[in-house]
Motif scaffolding. Structure first.
Motif, PDB file in Angstrom:
ATOM      1  N   THR A   1      -4.315  -2.303   9.654  1.00 50.36           N
ATOM      2  CA  THR A   1      -2.881  -2.375   9.945  1.00 50.36           C
ATOM      3  C   THR A   1      -2.549  -1.453  11.128  1.00 50.36           C
ATOM      4  OG1 THR A   1      -2.451  -2.894   7.655  1.00 50.36           O
ATOM      5  CG2 THR A   1      -0.583  -2.036   8.911  1.00 50.36           C
TER       6      THR A   1
ATOM      7  N   SER B   1       0.838  -1.209   0.000  1.00 44.15           N
ATOM      8  CA  SER B   1       0.000   0.000   0.000  1.00 44.15           C
ATOM      9  C   SER B   1       0.871   1.257   0.000  1.00 44.15           C
ATOM     10  CB  SER B   1      -0.930   0.000   1.215  1.00 44.15           C
ATOM     11  OG  SER B   1      -1.798  -1.110   1.162  1.00 44.15           O
TER      12      SER B   1
ATOM     13  N   GLU C   1       8.651 -11.975  -0.693  1.00 44.51           N
ATOM     14  CA  GLU C   1       7.697 -12.522   0.280  1.00 44.51           C
ATOM     15  C   GLU C   1       7.165 -13.892  -0.088  1.00 44.51           C
ATOM     16  OE1 GLU C   1       3.849  -9.595  -0.675  1.00 44.51           O
ATOM     17  OE2 GLU C   1       4.131 -10.303   1.360  1.00 44.51           O
TER      18      GLU C   1
ATOM     19  N   SER D   1      -4.667   1.430   2.692  1.00 41.97           N
ATOM     20  CA  SER D   1      -4.604   0.118   3.334  1.00 41.97           C
ATOM     21  C   SER D   1      -5.620  -0.828   2.725  1.00 41.97           C
ATOM     22  CB  SER D   1      -4.880   0.285   4.835  1.00 41.97           C
ATOM     23  OG  SER D   1      -4.927  -0.964   5.484  1.00 41.97           O
ATOM     24  N   GLN D   2      -5.203  -2.026   2.417  1.00 41.33           N
ATOM     25  CA  GLN D   2      -6.152  -3.037   1.953  1.00 41.33           C
ATOM     26  C   GLN D   2      -7.106  -3.360   3.085  1.00 41.33           C
ATOM     27  OE1 GLN D   2      -8.303  -6.321   1.556  1.00 41.33           O
ATOM     28  NE2 GLN D   2      -6.501  -6.715   2.815  1.00 41.33           N
TER      29      GLN D   2
HETATM   30  O1  M6R Z   1      -3.757  -4.105   4.754  1.00 38.52           O
HETATM   31  P1  M6R Z   1      -2.634  -3.148   4.399  1.00 38.52           P
HETATM   32  O2  M6R Z   1      -2.711  -2.685   3.006  1.00 38.52           O
HETATM   33  O3  M6R Z   1      -2.545  -2.006   5.366  1.00 38.52           O
HETATM   34  O4  M6R Z   1      -1.326  -4.007   4.550  1.00 38.52           O
HETATM   35  C1  M6R Z   1      -0.058  -3.425   4.371  1.00 38.52           C
HETATM   36  C2  M6R Z   1       1.021  -4.465   4.219  1.00 38.52           C
HETATM   37  O5  M6R Z   1       1.063  -5.293   5.354  1.00 38.52           O
HETATM   38  C3  M6R Z   1       0.822  -5.331   2.965  1.00 38.52           C
HETATM   39  O6  M6R Z   1       0.726  -4.566   1.806  1.00 38.52           O
HETATM   40  C4  M6R Z   1       1.986  -6.318   2.817  1.00 38.52           C
HETATM   41  O7  M6R Z   1       3.170  -5.633   2.527  1.00 38.52           O
HETATM   42  C5  M6R Z   1       1.668  -7.363   1.739  1.00 38.52           C
HETATM   43  N1  M6R Z   1       1.928  -8.683   2.232  1.00 38.52           N
HETATM   44  C6  M6R Z   1       2.425  -7.153   0.470  1.00 38.52           C
HETATM   45  O8  M6R Z   1       2.128  -8.095  -0.504  1.00 38.52           O
END
Ligand code: M6R
Length: 364
Positions: free
Chosen positions: A107, A58, A243, A102-103
């Motif tokens: 977080t 993100s 990852e 954020s997805q």
């Molecule tokens: O839910 P979020 O977008 O806040 O999460 C952020 C990161 O933890 C997330 O993008 C992480 O880096 C992924 N595993 C990447 O593929």
């Protein structure tokens, strides 16, 4: 349900043209040739500074957006990872726009950073995929991505949907600042609308990318290079690879190579160069040639024009459709994700649930 797919990640990569189109529908009025935003109770045109905060993938979406906000809306942008932002006592002028991406919307570091910005009188905008999340509830301006549930730990479709929302936000901001003529706005709407089809075309190269996975799978280290908005794409490519395949990978701004990392180059280090043809292309290619002169094995991801100019001497090339620079990050995300995916499959790692990682990082 994975449908016909072997992994959720693969399914989610393939869903992108549909979910990006779905997301764009919420932010574009195709018939009127206009970009659109949900109602807001503040004046977007009055925003003088944007602070972007996020983690992981993100955060890289935010880095791409910084180029857009500066280019189209001429607004200065600060960007930081949430774990740094929340502890570094940033200078935040009252009334600035703080943008959280954020997805999950859960977080821990990003949420704490949001509350920190709230306490500093910032207007809080959030781009989230889970509309019921904590971040969504605490926003002044909620900008949902419509990616649907993302199951794979490696973020894919949430990332490209974030880019779609951020591009639309940049255009809205430019319009609110009086920097966009109706013709320019129509052009942006047109280019963004072309993204899903171009992403579909990119997916058409899946077989080829799968066939080249064996070139990368044995490597201990891999470098990714890009310039401009392709620099964060290089960072994202490296994160995806490390990852899920556990190969050490680094993304660099192409121009930084000669400031250190080029010392790493030998035949054993594949270098993935992300370089659509365009104004920055020649610069990146000259960095690529420096790598090749030292025996580096390059995989060039570009379009037909770029590959015709610089593909010779590369270990492999991946040809993307020729697209407008605004949508290039959405399109080039696809081969970058597929490459990581196929390398991980070739190595037999757990693609959907890589070791040591959680989908949602709700602890600091
Ligand atoms: O839910 P979020 O977008 O806040 O999460 C952020 C990161 O933890 C997330 O993008 C992480 O880096 C992924 N595993 C990447 O593929």
């Amino acid at each position: 349900d994975k449908g016909n797919h072997r992994h959720f990640m693969q399914k989610e990569i393939y869903e992108q043209p549909v979910v990006v189109a779905q997301t764009l529908r919420a932010y574009l009025r195709r018939m009127e040739n206009e970009v659109a935003m949900p109602d807001m109770d503040f004046d977007l045109g009055a925003v003088r500074r944007i602070t972007i905060v996020a983690c992981g993938t993100s955060f890289y979406a935010g880095m791409v957006a910084k180029y857009w906000f500066e280019k189209f809306a001429r607004v200065p942008v600060d960007i930081d990872v949430a774990s740094e932002f929340r502890y570094r006592d940033p200078v935040l002028e009252k009334g600035g726009l703080a943008l959280f991406i954020s997805q999950s919307g859960e977080t821990a570091d990003t949420l704490a950073a949001l509350r920190h910005a709230r306490a500093a009188d910032q207007i809080i905008a959030v781009v989230v995929n889970v509309p019921t999340s904590s971040m969504a509830r605490e926003a002044d301006l909620l900008l949902p991505t419509h990616a649907g549930p993302e199951i794979g730990v490696a973020s894919t479709k949430a990332f490209t949907c974030q880019l779609a929302v951020l591009a639309a936000l940049a255009a809205n901001l430019a319009r609110a600042k009086g920097l966009l003529t109706p013709a320019e706005e129509a052009e942006i709407v047109w280019h963004l609308s072309e993204a899903p089809a171009a992403m579909n075309e990119a997916l058409g190269h899946d077989g080829e990318i799968e066939a080249m996975a064996h070139l990368i799978a044995p490597a201990r280290d891999v470098l990714y290079l890009g310039r401009g908005p392709d620099y964060p794409m290089a960072l994202e490519g490296a994160l995806k690879l490390k990852e899920i395949s556990y190969i050490h990978a680094e993304g660099y701004a192409a121009g930084e190579m000669k400031h250190g990392p080029i010392a790493l180059i030998d035949e054993a280090v594949p270098v993935i160069v992300i370089a659509p043809s365009g104004p920055l292309f020649e610069k990146t290619v000259s960095n690529m040639q420096e790598v090749q002169a030292r025996g580096g094995k390059v995989v060039l991801i570009s379009d037909a024009e770029g590959i015709a100019l610089a593909g010779e001497g590369c270990m492999a090339t991946i040809e993307m459709p020729k697209v407008h620079p605004l949508i290039a990050p959405l399109v080039y995300a696809v081969p970058v994700q597929l490459l990581a995916y196929h390398v991980a499959v070739a190595k037999g790692t757990d693609v959907d649930q890589p070791r040591n990682l959680a989908k949602s990082v709700t602890v600091e």
